[in-house]
Motif scaffolding. Structure first.
Motif, PDB file in Angstrom:
ATOM      1  N   ARG A  16      64.871   9.931  42.793  1.00  0.00           N
ATOM      2  CA  ARG A  16      63.861  10.016  41.733  1.00  0.00           C
ATOM      3  C   ARG A  16      64.466   9.670  40.377  1.00  0.00           C
ATOM      4  O   ARG A  16      63.839   9.005  39.548  1.00  0.00           O
ATOM      5  N   SER A  63      49.905  10.572  53.449  1.00  0.00           N
ATOM      6  CA  SER A  63      49.477  11.495  52.401  1.00  0.00           C
ATOM      7  C   SER A  63      48.295  12.291  52.926  1.00  0.00           C
ATOM      8  O   SER A  63      47.428  11.760  53.619  1.00  0.00           O
ATOM      9  N   ASN A  68      46.150  12.022  46.657  1.00  0.00           N
ATOM     10  CA  ASN A  68      47.161  13.043  46.374  1.00  0.00           C
ATOM     11  C   ASN A  68      48.544  12.550  46.793  1.00  0.00           C
ATOM     12  O   ASN A  68      48.839  12.506  47.984  1.00  0.00           O
ATOM     13  N   PRO A  69      49.402  12.179  45.834  1.00  0.00           N
ATOM     14  CA  PRO A  69      50.719  11.639  46.186  1.00  0.00           C
ATOM     15  C   PRO A  69      51.770  12.725  46.391  1.00  0.00           C
ATOM     16  O   PRO A  69      52.925  12.407  46.626  1.00  0.00           O
ATOM     17  N   ARG A  70      51.365  14.005  46.332  1.00  0.00           N
ATOM     18  CA  ARG A  70      52.376  15.072  46.298  1.00  0.00           C
ATOM     19  C   ARG A  70      52.517  15.865  47.599  1.00  0.00           C
ATOM     20  O   ARG A  70      53.374  16.733  47.702  1.00  0.00           O
ATOM     21  N   ASP A  84      56.991  13.799  45.101  1.00  0.00           N
ATOM     22  CA  ASP A  84      55.968  12.843  44.676  1.00  0.00           C
ATOM     23  C   ASP A  84      56.304  11.481  45.280  1.00  0.00           C
ATOM     24  O   ASP A  84      57.364  10.918  44.993  1.00  0.00           O
ATOM     25  N   CYS A  86      55.242   8.763  44.586  1.00  0.00           N
ATOM     26  CA  CYS A  86      55.257   7.719  43.542  1.00  0.00           C
ATOM     27  C   CYS A  86      56.596   7.612  42.817  1.00  0.00           C
ATOM     28  O   CYS A  86      56.810   6.671  42.052  1.00  0.00           O
ATOM     29  N   THR A  87      57.496   8.594  43.028  1.00  0.00           N
ATOM     30  CA  THR A  87      58.765   8.583  42.288  1.00  0.00           C
ATOM     31  C   THR A  87      59.984   8.760  43.193  1.00  0.00           C
ATOM     32  O   THR A  87      61.098   8.430  42.772  1.00  0.00           O
ATOM     33  N   ASP A  88      59.798   9.278  44.406  1.00  0.00           N
ATOM     34  CA  ASP A  88      60.954   9.749  45.178  1.00  0.00           C
ATOM     35  C   ASP A  88      61.604   8.703  46.078  1.00  0.00           C
ATOM     36  O   ASP A  88      62.555   9.008  46.806  1.00  0.00           O
ATOM     37  N   GLU A 106      59.259   3.417  39.674  1.00  0.00           N
ATOM     38  CA  GLU A 106      58.203   4.405  39.987  1.00  0.00           C
ATOM     39  C   GLU A 106      56.860   3.691  39.974  1.00  0.00           C
ATOM     40  O   GLU A 106      56.747   2.598  39.405  1.00  0.00           O
ATOM     41  N   ALA A 108      53.925   5.830  39.527  1.00  0.00           N
ATOM     42  CA  ALA A 108      53.000   6.904  39.139  1.00  0.00           C
ATOM     43  C   ALA A 108      51.881   6.383  38.240  1.00  0.00           C
ATOM     44  O   ALA A 108      50.726   6.803  38.358  1.00  0.00           O
TER      45      ALA A 108
END
Lengths: 278, 278
Positions: A16, A63, A68-70, A84, A86-88, A106, A108
């Motif tokens: 990240r 997902s 929901n990207p988390r 996440d 979108c970042t990991d 990223e 996000a």
């Protein structure tokens, strides 16, 4: 942010923060994942593509709700509350109309509430097992990115996804090692499993004309009497997106080849993964 | 002998008594199955072959214990207490050392306690749905056996099973019908699902040189502007056995192409079948 509890969680944080790039050999024992994110209207076709082509596109997770990207299902894939999609991953690729646009650290700011993320098994996951068997992959020893090639193995059509071919990763081994290499990787059905072809004849059958010029990653050195051994590769979904072209409206995201997600699953989860239906 | 309770049970009895041969159109609504029976030591490799190639070799069921030809798992496949995998297909093929030996109406006298039977999905299963959609398969109307061809789609290796290619079945349709044909057959993931190729270009891509000369079954008539539409076919396991050749000791049995088992499953069971792990 949750407290750091596992080697895999720690690796995701480093990714990240962009302090890791090529994830080969990172967090030994943990399964790694390829990524494809696409607008929800194409999720059913892509899901079918995975079920019909499980060697190239073994579905590990997705997902849990569109937008929901988390969180990711099934449970156990990512245990951390600190995640996440979108970042990991260390790096992402952006596609529009089937064409590669750019690479980013990223996504996000580009993610929308219609997007659905798919995690696809990665052959990095069986490399620890190969190393433990005295068969360490060359690219880990040379700290390079595994060599990947376009092959002529057809990806069987599903909805808008037609006309794609399988990407393969390549590791050099001696002919007398191949039986053992096949045995070691065979149980990893959810992360591409045993090789799809091997030897110089195998390269020819796959339509690979020049082994020194991979389509992704970096060329690998052949020692002594080594020959190429090929596995299906989770970059294949990106080729399916290219083939779908203008049939996909909206942005599609994927991982940068070699830059994977470190999941919380281990080899011990393989059997459950194969029997879970997502 | 149990009492006859269902159309599918009745059909199996007719097949056992060799009063039915080609099962296309028999017991509408019930799923039909291809067969492969092999000595137990090869069962794990063949099971992997199915998991890695689910479009050609969708695994529907298998004999519940090695050596027992009278029960099949998972539950629901054959509800009748009156079943024997050695007699209830209309016709069988016998292989030795990868070579076809003979065709027979039963294999009860050849079955040994080491044998394991695998039931593989069959494209006859979605033909009722095509007919209901106003797209009846030609071979049902002409009372012939569907045309089947050797294709160049590689079957991805699993253990001793290497070097095989996919068999495809073919039904003629007009180009303007293909979207609908794909839609109707798409949900039938466990019985080959949507087509793998279509059109004259598709035939060329599959390496089929002469559409009038099928490798199994009978040639089909093309009307007006019809083109060939190809589905993966459950005769493929027999090609995998041929390719394994002398690596298999002992007798292998399969169904005669077009001469299928009528199961007690219906289209309503498709979703459960896909998520069941055998």
């Amino acid at each position: 942010m949750g407290s750091i509890t596992t080697v895999s969680h720690e690796a995701r944080l480093l990714c990240r923060q962009n302090r890791l790039t090529n994830t080969a050999g990172v967090a030994p024992g943990y399964l790694q994942a390829n990524l494809l994110i696409l607008p929800g209207e194409y999720a059913s076709d892509f899901h079918n593509l995975c079920l019909r082509n499980p060697v190239a596109c073994p579905l590990l997770g997705m997902s849990s709700t569109p937008g929901n990207p988390r969180t990711v299902k099934p449970a156990g894939c990512i245990d951390s509350a600190d995640f996440d999609v979108c970042t990991d991953f260390p790096k992402y690729r952006v596609y529009k109309g089937g064409k590669y646009q750019e690479s980013r650290t990223e996504i996000a700011s580009l993610w929308t509430e219609t997007h659905v993320a798919f995690l696809i098994g990665c052959s990095y996951s069986f490399e620890d097992a190969l190393t433990a068997a005295g068969l360490p992959p060359r690219h880990q020893r040379t700290k390079s990115v595994v060599a990947m090639y376009r092959s002529n193995i057809p990806i069987l059509p599903a909805g808008i996804f037609t006309g794609a071919h399988c990407i393969v990763s390549m590791r050099p081994y001696r002919l007398d090692q191949i039986d053992r290499v096949r045995e070691v990787t065979r149980p990893y059905l959810s992360t591409h499993g045993e090789p799809v072809a091997w030897g110089w004849d195998g390269a020819k059958q796959l339509g690979i004309a020049d082994i020194t010029k991979p389509d992704f990653g970096e060329p690998q050195i052949f020692e002594n009497d080594e020959v190429p051994v090929f596995w299906a590769c989770g970059v294949t979904p990106q080729i399916a997106v290219e083939a779908a072209g203008e049939n996909i409206e909206g942005l599609v995201f994927a991982h940068e080849p070699g830059h994977m997600l470190v999941t919380d699953w281990t080899a011990a989860d393989l059997e459950n993964l194969q029997s879970s239906s997502i």
